[in-house]
Write an enzyme that holds these catalytic residues in place. Sequence first.
Site, PDB file in Angstrom:
ATOM      1  N   CYS A  27      -8.250 -15.096 -29.750  1.00  0.00           N
ATOM      2  CA  CYS A  27      -6.805 -15.088 -29.991  1.00  0.00           C
ATOM      3  C   CYS A  27      -6.092 -14.400 -28.835  1.00  0.00           C
ATOM      4  CB  CYS A  27      -6.464 -14.384 -31.306  1.00  0.00           C
ATOM      5  SG  CYS A  27      -6.699 -12.599 -31.265  1.00  0.00           S
ATOM      6  N   CYS A  30      -6.998 -10.891 -27.947  1.00  0.00           N
ATOM      7  CA  CYS A  30      -8.219 -10.767 -27.126  1.00  0.00           C
ATOM      8  C   CYS A  30      -7.848 -10.741 -25.650  1.00  0.00           C
ATOM      9  CB  CYS A  30      -9.158 -11.931 -27.388  1.00  0.00           C
ATOM     10  SG  CYS A  30      -9.719 -12.088 -29.089  1.00  0.00           S
ATOM     11  N   ASP A 437      15.941 -31.114   4.244  1.00  0.00           N
ATOM     12  CA  ASP A 437      15.856 -31.302   5.693  1.00  0.00           C
ATOM     13  C   ASP A 437      15.864 -32.805   5.960  1.00  0.00           C
ATOM     14  OD1 ASP A 437      15.263 -30.622   8.472  1.00  0.00           O
ATOM     15  OD2 ASP A 437      13.303 -31.508   8.039  1.00  0.00           O
ATOM     16  N   ASP A 641      11.408 -25.291   8.996  1.00  0.00           N
ATOM     17  CA  ASP A 641      11.933 -25.193   7.633  1.00  0.00           C
ATOM     18  C   ASP A 641      11.405 -23.967   6.898  1.00  0.00           C
ATOM     19  OD1 ASP A 641      13.299 -27.667   7.854  1.00  0.00           O
ATOM     20  OD2 ASP A 641      11.446 -28.746   7.422  1.00  0.00           O
TER      21      ASP A 641
END
Length: 749
Positions: A27, A30, A437, A641
Amino acid sequence: MSTITQSPTKNSTIVAKTNLPVLGMSCAACAGSIESVLRNLPGISSAEVNFAAQTVQIVYNHEVTSLPEMQKAVQSFGYDLIIQQENATGQQAEIQQMQFQKLQQKTIGAMILALPTVIIGMFFMEMPYANWIMLGLSTPVLIFFGQDFFRNAWRQAQHGKANMDTLVAMSTGVAFIFSTFNTIYPAYWHERGLHPHVYFEAAVVIIAFILLGKLLEERAKGQTSSAIKKLIGLQPKTIRIVRDGEEKTIPIAEVQIDDIVLVRPGEKIAVDGVVILGQSFVDESMLNGEPLPIEKQALDRVFAGTLNQKGSLQFRAEKVGSQTLLAQIIQTVQEAQGSKAPVQRLVDKIAGIFVPTVIGIALLSFGLWMIFGGENAFTYALLAFVTVLVIACPCALGLATPTAITVGVGKGAENHILIKDAESLETAHRVNAVVLDKTGTITEGKPAVLAWHWVSQNPLRQALLFSIESQSEHPLADAILRKLEQEGSSEKIQLDKFESITGQGVEATYKGQQYWVGHEKMMEGRGIVLPDAVKAMAELWREKANTVIYFAGADVGILAVLAMADPIKPNSPTAVAQLRAQGIEVYMLTGDNPQTAAAIAQLAGIAHYQAEVMPNDKAGFVQKLQAEGKIVAMVGDGINDSPALAHADISIAMAKGTDIAMDVASITLMRSDLSALPQVFHLSKRTVRTIRQNLFWAFIYNLIGIPIAAGILYPATGFLLNPMLAGLAMALSSVSVVTNSLRLKQLKL
């Protein structure tokens, strides 16, 4: 899956990052326990567990701690880590398959014994020895089929922790012990004028239903990672090589760099390399989505996971193992599926206190029923205590976000969208401005020289231009080189100096004389005067959306002027229209002149654009939009870029761009066009919607279910929830969350 990367820090310590499979989690609590124990180890700076993917991502100083030490610490809590680096994913899959089969056997066994127990408990309570028969039927369910709940709960208790196993063990254990006592010593209650009730059927049905729920949940969780399994399935297990003049077939793990690899028609390519002999067509659609096979011959690159078609190839291995493009894609997808979305951190905090809170509510409801329950106070108190413990479900909370992220990231990978982390997938749905770009993003990035005019031409100057451009990495340089080669000018001469001036062009020195190749702004900055005839010619070319490049020398002025064009990608206008339909503003940035920029923007359907933009100006433009309150995605493919990509809220790179752009980007489009860009935002919106739906139902289920289980409706309606129904509801709650996440697999992007 298990991967380690290392990087030196400023203090010269070595920081490693690893992604390890986890075994034994039941679960969300845990996951919190494992994170807690790892973070308390010296040398570990972060540990993030993904409950859905059953992995933990750890950043640590390997000079202070080691993987075996981590494994030992986790094992003390009843869990385990797979720390072997080779085939960790395969080991985890094998172990999980074995565990699934055991879980299936336990579920079937529990169901078989639970059925007669329920029939006796509900309809034949007065039959002779009914309680003793139910005791005999239920004992194996708790001791054998449900033993993991009690074993894990005990391990948690030894460390002062609690999880779902604690809730199941407490509820069924109390019901079983109470029922056993009443079966063996019924006189205790008879002497007090009370009937000795038993709840064997509740205990066994709760365990049977929760085992069934876990079985369905595990099956569904296995489907969430189907995308990564498909990628792993692209890797061949063996490879055919030529070593010491002999052809051999060896396991893929044994191939080395510079080995000569043989690929026959119809075979998958096992590693990355460069073709040295042969000619064929290779299907690369599984990596980049390109629909048509790509011709491969000497000096062409080939990639692992792609499919050779008709011809045979020999190639030299350049990247093997974890260094191949396919391996890096798999690693990126695994890390993204294992990462946590921001909302998950809040959910983890709630899950961390959830179980203790539920135990407190159960004890409180027991106490209130003992005080106000009347003559049947103990019976009602016990039922309420058991039902509250059973109905509470931390699993639904823990699965809500990671299952949606796992499926979403996998869906992106299937559509050639590589998402690096969960935060990017979650943030993308808020983007309302996209900055593109131009070169290589909107356009093909393969410009051609349409026309040129030499003011002063001779073979030496053509050789000089060829030598300068051969050292440039700009896409325009390749076009100029191709044009010169077509004209028969491919002679190279030795330059004294070469320098690339970002956003303007290049500068070179030959025999003490300076030469420049670049835009008009560069010429103006160097004091180069443009003749009127050249100006008129350049203006005419710009009106046709051509890029104008000048070649000039310090002493001789303008030597040549070139008209270049980079055709727009066919899908760019459609992608821009789809982005605008999603309510996203689109901006184009380019270093080109205003006329060319305007023409390209018009063709692409972009209303906002800026021309003659320097790389640093791109980053500034992104920051300007952010200052206006916009959530900005930057899309680029080149080195120039990268500053803007780094500043954007979401950075998106084109896969055919430079490695640095892909390193900086949080999302990579493996296809070379913009058609996947609207899909990114659509996928993000649907994933976030699924996360919200999951969290809503997980919270609502617990907010409504726990009070009803405690008996809040009893004073008004006389309704008290049966613990068996509570067990069924608890089992179905986590299954419903995973199933809802799996709906993303059907999403059409």
